[in-house]
Scaffold this active site. Structure first.
Site, short mmCIF file in Angstrom:
data_model
loop_
_atom_site.label_atom_id
_atom_site.label_comp_id
_atom_site.label_asym_id
_atom_site.label_seq_id
_atom_site.Cartn_x
_atom_site.Cartn_y
_atom_site.Cartn_z
N ASP A 59 -6.19 2.73 -1.34
CA ASP A 59 -6.23 3.06 0.08
C ASP A 59 -6.73 4.48 0.35
O ASP A 59 -6.50 5.04 1.43
CB ASP A 59 -4.85 2.87 0.70
CG ASP A 59 -4.48 1.40 0.79
OD1 ASP A 59 -5.36 0.60 1.13
OD2 ASP A 59 -3.31 1.06 0.51
N ASP A 103 -7.59 -6.17 1.75
CA ASP A 103 -7.54 -4.90 2.48
C ASP A 103 -8.60 -3.91 1.99
O ASP A 103 -9.06 -3.05 2.75
CB ASP A 103 -6.17 -4.24 2.34
CG ASP A 103 -4.99 -5.18 2.51
OD1 ASP A 103 -5.08 -6.34 2.06
OD2 ASP A 103 -3.96 -4.75 3.07
N GLY A 120 -5.56 -17.12 -6.84
CA GLY A 120 -5.28 -16.41 -5.61
C GLY A 120 -3.79 -16.39 -5.33
O GLY A 120 -3.04 -17.22 -5.87
N THR A 155 -0.50 -14.16 -2.70
CA THR A 155 -0.23 -13.32 -1.55
C THR A 155 0.84 -12.30 -1.90
O THR A 155 1.62 -12.49 -2.83
CB THR A 155 0.24 -14.15 -0.33
OG1 THR A 155 0.14 -13.35 0.85
CG2 THR A 155 1.68 -14.63 -0.49
N ARG A 173 -3.47 -10.57 9.13
CA ARG A 173 -4.06 -9.24 8.98
C ARG A 173 -5.09 -9.24 7.86
O ARG A 173 -6.10 -8.54 7.94
CB ARG A 173 -2.98 -8.18 8.75
CG ARG A 173 -3.53 -6.76 8.84
CD ARG A 173 -2.48 -5.72 9.17
NE ARG A 173 -1.62 -5.38 8.06
CZ ARG A 173 -0.31 -5.62 8.01
NH1 ARG A 173 0.28 -6.26 9.02
NH2 ARG A 173 0.42 -5.24 6.99
N TRP A 208 -8.92 -8.02 8.14
CA TRP A 208 -9.62 -7.10 7.24
C TRP A 208 -10.94 -7.70 6.78
O TRP A 208 -11.94 -6.99 6.65
CB TRP A 208 -8.77 -6.80 6.01
CG TRP A 208 -7.48 -6.05 6.16
CD1 TRP A 208 -6.28 -6.36 5.58
CD2 TRP A 208 -7.24 -4.84 6.91
NE1 TRP A 208 -5.32 -5.43 5.92
CE2 TRP A 208 -5.87 -4.49 6.74
CE3 TRP A 208 -8.05 -4.03 7.72
CZ2 TRP A 208 -5.30 -3.37 7.33
CZ3 TRP A 208 -7.47 -2.91 8.32
CH2 TRP A 208 -6.13 -2.58 8.12
N SER A 249 5.62 -6.00 7.03
CA SER A 249 5.83 -7.07 6.06
C SER A 249 6.95 -7.99 6.53
O SER A 249 8.13 -7.69 6.34
CB SER A 249 6.16 -6.50 4.68
OG SER A 249 6.39 -7.54 3.75
N SER A 302 9.03 -9.44 3.48
CA SER A 302 10.09 -8.65 2.87
C SER A 302 11.06 -8.07 3.90
O SER A 302 11.98 -7.35 3.53
CB SER A 302 9.48 -7.50 2.05
OG SER A 302 8.80 -6.59 2.91
#
Length: 380
Positions: free
Chosen positions: A87, A148, A206, A208, A220, A224, A338, A341
Site C-alpha cells: 500500500d 487492491d 482464489g 478472500t 470494494r 478497485w 471489515s 472480522s
C-alpha cells in the site's frame, strides 16, 4: 450541482484539521475517528483530502496541513515505519506525489521516487508478482496478490515516466496482467486475493480476506478493479485493461440496490441488517468518471455506465453523506472496513471520505485525483 456537497465537505475538513492535529484518521468508533501517528496503510487518504480541499478553495490552511503530512511521510520512509506491504502507492501518491503535481516541489518528487523503490522491494521474480502483505517467503502471504494493488500501481507507472527505468513499468504491467488473468473471473466478478506457489510461480487458487466467502464478490474489491484497470489503461493504452474495466463496471452497476449504494459483498444474503460499503460506491464513481473519458460516444455500454455513475453519486449524497450533520467528522456514513472480522463494519472510513471528495471534484470541475501525472515537458 455538486457545490453544496463540496462546500460541506471542505467545512468539515477544516474543522477536522484542528480535531486531528498531527494525527491521522483511520476508521471511526461511535462516530469519532480513531487516530494514529502515521503508522497505518490508510494515512495517505487524509493527505489527499487536504490537497483536494486546497485545490478547490485556495485556502492556505489546507496547504499548510497537507505539507505537514508530507513531512510526516518523509519521516515514515526514513525510519521505515510499517512499510512492509504493497500500500505504498496509497500512502505516497496522495501525499508527496500530490504535492509534486500541485507545487512541483523537487523534494516531493524525490520522496515519491524513494517510495516507489520501497514498493519495488515487494517484487517477487519467481512469481512475477508484487507480494501484498508480509515478509518474503511467509507461509500464508508469501505468494498472495490482492485486487487492491491495482490502485497502488500508478506510483510505479509514474516512477517509470519520470525516470525511464523499465523495471517500474515491467513490474506494474506484470501485476496488472496477473490480476486480470487470475483475479477477474469469467463472469466479470472478482476474487479478493489469489495465491501462487512461491517456488514455481504456479497458480494455486482464489480466495478472500474481506469478502463473504472465497467465491463471492467483495464490492470494494470490484471497485478497485474498475478504477485500477482503467488507470493501467491510461498509462499503457492496453485495450484489454479498458475492456476489463468496462466489464467489471457493468457487473457492479447491474447489481445496485434501490438506493444505488452497494452492500459490502454482492453475494452476502440481504437482510435488514446487511452492511453497506459506501466507500465501494465512491471508488466506483471515480473509476467510472475516468473510464467514460476513453469510451467513444457509440460504445454500447457508455450510456448505461454514465447512468450508473450518476445514480451512484446521487445515492451517496442523498442518503449517505453527512450534509445535514454539521458536527460529523466523516463525509459519508456506512463504510465498512471489515464486516467479516467485525472491524468497523458500519462506520466512517477515511478512504471512503477521500474517494467521495475526489468524486465530487471530478463531477464538479473535472479533477482527476492524484493517480497520474505527466512530468513537465511531456504532453498528455
Amino acid at each position: 450541482m455538486w457545490q453544496k456537497a463540496l462546500e460541506n465537505a471542505i467545512a468539515k475538513t477544516r474543522r477536522n484539521i484542528e480535531r486531528f492535529g498531527d494525527q491521522f484518521p483511520h476508521v471511526s468508533k461511535e462516530d469519532k475517528y480513531l487516530l494514529n501517528p502515521n503508522t497505518d496503510w490508510t494515512n495517505g487518504f487524509w493527505s489527499g483530502i487536504l490537497w483536494l480541499c486546497y485545490e478547490y478553495s485556495g485556502d492556505e490552511i489546507f496547504r499548510n496541513a497537507a505539507r505537514k503530512t508530507v513531512d510526516s511521510f518523509r519521516n515514515r520512509l526514513d525510519h521505515h515505519i510499517n512499510l512492509d506491504h504493497h500500500d505504498i502507492g496509497f500512502l505516497y501518491s496522495l501525499s508527496s506525489k500530490a504535492q509534486w503535481m500541485i507545487e512541483r516541489d523537487p523534494k516531493a518528487k524525490e520522496l515519491t521516487l524513494a517510495a516507489a523503490d520501497v514498493f519495488m522491494k515487494r517484487w517477487r521474480p519467481e512469481m512475477e508478482i508484487l507480494q501484498a502483505w508480509g515478509p518474503e517467503g511467509n507461509e500464508q502471504n508469501g505468494g498472495r496478490i490482492i485486487i487492491d494493488c491495482l490502485l497502488n500501481l500508478p506510483l510505479l507507472y509514474w516512477a517509470y515516466e519520470v525516470t525511464g527505468n523499465q523495471q517500474y513499468l515491467e513490474a506494474a504491467i506484470s501485476q496488472a496482467d496477473k490480476t486480470r488473468r487470475f483475479i477477474v473471473r469469467g463472469d466479470d466478478s472478482s476474487y479478493h486475493t489469489f495465491y501462487f506457489n512461491q517456488t514455481t510461480g504456479e497458480a494455486i487458487r482464489g480466495g478472500t480476506h474481506q469478502g463473504y466467502e472465497d467465491g463471492s464478490t467483495w464490492t470494494r474489491g470490484q471497485a478497485w478493479g474498475i478504477y485500477g484497470f482503467v488507470l493501467s489503461y491510461y498509462y499503457t493504452k492496453n485495450p484489454l485493461y479498458l475492456e476489463t474495466s468496462v466489464r467489471m463496471a457493468k457487473y457492479f452497476i447491474e447489481r445496485l440496490p434501490k438506493d444505488h449504494v452497494v452492500y459490502w459483498d454482492f453475494d452476502a444474503p440481504v437482510t435488514p441488517d446487511t452492511k453497506r460499503d459506501s466507500s465501494a460506491s465512491a471508488i466506483t464513481v471515480c473509476g467510472l468518471h475516468e473510464l467514460l473519458k476513453y469510451l467513444p460516444e457509440n460504445h454500447p455500454e457508455k450510456a448505461f455506465l454514465q447512468e450508473g455513475m450518476e445514480k451512484s453519486m446521487h445515492g451517496l449524497v442523498k442518503s449517505y453523506s453527512t450534509i445535514s450533520e454539521p458536527d460529523a467528522q466523516g463525509l459519508i456514513k456506512r463504510g465498512s472496513y471489515s464486516v467479516r472480522s467485525g472491524n468497523s463494519p458500519d462506520d466512517f472510513v477515511i478512504w471512503g471520505d477521500y474517494y467521495y471528495l475526489e468524486a465530487l471534484m471530478r463531477l464538479d470541475n473535472g479533477h482527476k485525483g492524484y493517480w497520474y501525472d505527466r512530468p513537465q515537458g511531456m504532453s498528455e
